[in-house]
Design a protein around this motif. Sequence first.
Motif, PDB file in Angstrom:
ATOM      1  N   ALA A 160      -7.832  -8.753  44.017  1.00  0.00           N
ATOM      2  CA  ALA A 160      -7.598  -7.393  43.527  1.00  0.00           C
ATOM      3  C   ALA A 160      -6.128  -7.079  43.731  1.00  0.00           C
ATOM      4  O   ALA A 160      -5.608  -7.229  44.834  1.00  0.00           O
ATOM      5  CB  ALA A 160      -8.454  -6.404  44.307  1.00  0.00           C
ATOM      6  N   ASP A 161      -5.447  -6.653  42.687  1.00  0.00           N
ATOM      7  CA  ASP A 161      -4.014  -6.415  42.767  1.00  0.00           C
ATOM      8  C   ASP A 161      -3.725  -5.035  42.210  1.00  0.00           C
ATOM      9  O   ASP A 161      -4.079  -4.742  41.068  1.00  0.00           O
ATOM     10  CB  ASP A 161      -3.264  -7.494  41.976  1.00  0.00           C
ATOM     11  CG  ASP A 161      -1.771  -7.313  42.028  1.00  0.00           C
ATOM     12  OD1 ASP A 161      -1.115  -7.562  41.000  1.00  0.00           O
ATOM     13  OD2 ASP A 161      -1.256  -6.938  43.085  1.00  0.00           O
ATOM     14  N   SER A 162      -3.068  -4.191  43.019  1.00  0.00           N
ATOM     15  CA  SER A 162      -2.885  -2.805  42.589  1.00  0.00           C
ATOM     16  C   SER A 162      -1.945  -2.687  41.407  1.00  0.00           C
ATOM     17  O   SER A 162      -2.039  -1.742  40.633  1.00  0.00           O
ATOM     18  CB  SER A 162      -2.370  -1.958  43.752  1.00  0.00           C
ATOM     19  OG  SER A 162      -1.089  -2.396  44.156  1.00  0.00           O
ATOM     20  N   ILE A 173      -6.927  -7.501  35.246  1.00  0.00           N
ATOM     21  CA  ILE A 173      -6.841  -6.774  33.983  1.00  0.00           C
ATOM     22  C   ILE A 173      -7.720  -5.556  34.139  1.00  0.00           C
ATOM     23  O   ILE A 173      -8.880  -5.673  34.535  1.00  0.00           O
ATOM     24  CB  ILE A 173      -7.311  -7.644  32.816  1.00  0.00           C
ATOM     25  CG1 ILE A 173      -6.326  -8.774  32.611  1.00  0.00           C
ATOM     26  CG2 ILE A 173      -7.451  -6.805  31.558  1.00  0.00           C
ATOM     27  CD1 ILE A 173      -4.932  -8.317  32.232  1.00  0.00           C
ATOM     28  N   GLY A 174      -7.198  -4.381  33.771  1.00  0.00           N
ATOM     29  CA  GLY A 174      -7.929  -3.158  34.089  1.00  0.00           C
ATOM     30  C   GLY A 174      -8.105  -3.079  35.578  1.00  0.00           C
ATOM     31  O   GLY A 174      -9.021  -2.437  36.075  1.00  0.00           O
ATOM     32  N   LEU A 175      -7.256  -3.823  36.292  1.00  0.00           N
ATOM     33  CA  LEU A 175      -7.307  -3.937  37.743  1.00  0.00           C
ATOM     34  C   LEU A 175      -8.547  -4.692  38.214  1.00  0.00           C
ATOM     35  O   LEU A 175      -8.806  -4.769  39.407  1.00  0.00           O
ATOM     36  CB  LEU A 175      -7.196  -2.568  38.413  1.00  0.00           C
ATOM     37  CG  LEU A 175      -5.898  -1.864  37.984  1.00  0.00           C
ATOM     38  CD1 LEU A 175      -5.898  -0.421  38.365  1.00  0.00           C
ATOM     39  CD2 LEU A 175      -4.694  -2.573  38.571  1.00  0.00           C
ATOM     40  N   GLY A 176      -9.312  -5.248  37.307  1.00  0.00           N
ATOM     41  CA  GLY A 176     -10.418  -6.098  37.725  1.00  0.00           C
ATOM     42  C   GLY A 176      -9.887  -7.454  38.147  1.00  0.00           C
ATOM     43  O   GLY A 176      -9.009  -8.005  37.503  1.00  0.00           O
ATOM     44  N   GLY A 177     -10.425  -7.986  39.247  1.00  0.00           N
ATOM     45  CA  GLY A 177      -9.988  -9.293  39.713  1.00  0.00           C
ATOM     46  C   GLY A 177     -10.782 -10.397  39.059  1.00  0.00           C
ATOM     47  O   GLY A 177     -12.008 -10.383  39.065  1.00  0.00           O
TER      48      GLY A 177
END
Lengths: 521, 280
Positions: free
Chosen positions: A70-72, A206-210
């Motif tokens: 997970a990447d902000s 993407i969309g903050l989805g990991g």
Amino acid sequence: MPVLSPEQVSAQVHADNYDDQIIDIHVRSTRSIPLSGAATLTRNGPWAEPVPNPLPTGCAAFIPEAVEIADSAAAGPFLMYEAVLLGSIDCATGVFTDGVPFPTRKALGITRQLSGQVLVEMATDQVSQRTITVTYVNQDGVGGRTSAAHTITLAALQDSTGILVLQVGDTGVQDITNVTATGGTAPSGTINFWGIIPIIVIPPGIGLGGFTVNLLAEGVVRRLEAGATIRFLQLNSQAASRSIGALRYVYDTAGAALAGNKNPLLSVANLMENQAAFGELAVGLNVRHTPATASGGPTAGFHNVQCWDRDYVVPALGAGIEGAVISNYGGHAAPTTEQVLVWKTVMGTLTVAGNSFSAGSAMPSRKHLGRTAAEQTVAKLPVLYVKTSLSGGTFATVTITYTNQDGVSGRTATVGALPTANPPAGSGYFVAPHLQAGDTGMLSVQGMSVSGVTGGVFELWGCVDLAHEVLFTTAGGANVQVTLPHLPPLLQAGDLLNVLRVNSTTAVGSFCEFDLIGVAA
Amino acid sequence: MPWATFDDVLAADIKDGQTVILNGVASGSLTAATATSGGISGTVLPNNQGSTLWGTLKGVPMPDGLKNGSDVRVLFAKNGSTRAGTYWIGLLHKVGDVNLAATGQQLTHVAAGFPLTRLKGSGASVPVRGIPLLLTTTALSTTAAVISNIKYRNQAGNVITGTQSFTYPSSTTVVGSTFFPSLERGDCAIQDVTEVNVGTASATGAAALYLFEPIVPLSIFVAGSITQTDLLRGARFGLPRVNEPVPASGSIASQLAAVLCSNVASTNTGTFLLRLVKQA
């Protein structure tokens, strides 16, 4: 016997022979670009635990199985790699402390000295700036090679990183023997030099989805030894972000490997068998397409193509191996650009002065994966490469006389007029759109001639594509689906591999990595 | 006897497999994290029945025969939550409560001894490493509390007196807002937290501190879409355990719930299915 199939992996998990780990980093503010020029943008990614030393009882190695992050900022993909501390330098004193070389391991059936890229890490905040030059032993064991002189960015911040630019022609480093530091006003800080043994590139959120990456399903098999240092690098970004992830290792078991099979790409089990039998060769390349190149156009390949100024040379293969194939390819590139890994044959060279053509090699016959006899290979992706910048004219037109895919000679392709006057070295042009009517590829080149310029050198590359990447168009770009040929040619020692970049002319550095896996004889 | 083949797993699923539902509660709009408050926002998604937000969390409701003393594994899972982001279903192990309305060391650790451990096939007990998760249980007011540092046992078991401060993103940080305190450079996980040192107190405020153990990845990339994870022949080759680990002393009452990591904290409703199978 080692763990050799997904079912055996699951059996280990169900017997609780696995380890769940957390990876994490919080970069609170944007990092620096410490190495100037067409740098491959990177910074430290999440911290990870080393492989335990000693390994748990009954565990022969750690097999990395799956990871998600997970990447902000969702700013760039991550490279998971095994890190080797080649050395460090104290910028205050200029003293270099030697570390260790890349390890010696069995890869493609031969116990050999590994090599790879060097990550220059600001281990602490830098005060002032130094210019560093690295002396190293290159991928072929030649010592006394020197890197570019890198002026470290003034006051570069801790955890900023860059990839060392090697001497012309070199594709890797076995060992660093010295680092010299000059300049600066009361400089201080520590710089580490890490050897990169790549494991896998993980797409950004993407969309903050990991993205969950199952390494084994992606064609990446590693059996990590006790004490191996595992790190992550964020590619294409210096942005501030918090990155938290989960990583699972499965315990390997001891025992003699099987002999290996003839089709390691047929299944995960086949791949694991051959990795255990021969050892994978993990290749990491700092592909710098620089300086900026010239555009293509409707009369010149239809695409902007950049060619790498050096080739990765497939090394010697061990006894019992008939050839090598690519099992995984990872890289990053700017949105709406592509990387293509190609096997190239130089089919001819044209020296513009005197319109002097020198024939190269014809496309060889080669066994393909899963096939029993050698078959003629065809250059379906011929590339006209500007080896030395063109000069003295306006818009070049190149005429190529060749033998086509069916063996018919005397065929003609015309590339040009090139849309740019005097394109610089590194520019490339796809020839396939300009083949003679009915043709799909080339077997050999009988002649080349040029008009419109007076200086420079062209090469005609017969390329066979080994991997195409399909990119996320946002978030720093990483391949999320790599197209590999169903039945690729078996690569041999001495084969030349190049990385083309398509749809851009901007000077840029990109990191790419792939695994070479042996095919049993 | 551990499952040796894929067929063993599927046969066990026929016999003992159950689909359980986490019918998530709407979280409401929460206060998002900033660079000085962990950098990434969390949203805890417990079950709507049995939870009294945000002091009492009820995770996935399971039959006792699956939960009590069994080896329970996840075969597959689905996520139909309303927000995009990185989701994990995992175990929330409570470390303690933090009073944000006073300065000094303000963590009241639960009675259970940490580290929590899991028995491995080798016979060794391995500490559980997790992510520190700070869930606001009483809203802040007047002043944004500042945690000067935490003292924790890191992934290797070393006791670390941290230097990273944590500043709540708002003086009115709302209940349910969830954050992940930063660790020291080089550290990646915790086994335990022993101190939370509040440097600047809020007029009101309290938080529950958890060690979050992620187990099942279930990211959603486009809001409104559904994600499915196959843990036998997909995202993983092998079913992860969802049993509670063993504390060093005393007892714990962990919850199997979902956590969303994102950089926004808008309201979210989480709905999850898990297929659970007992390994005999």
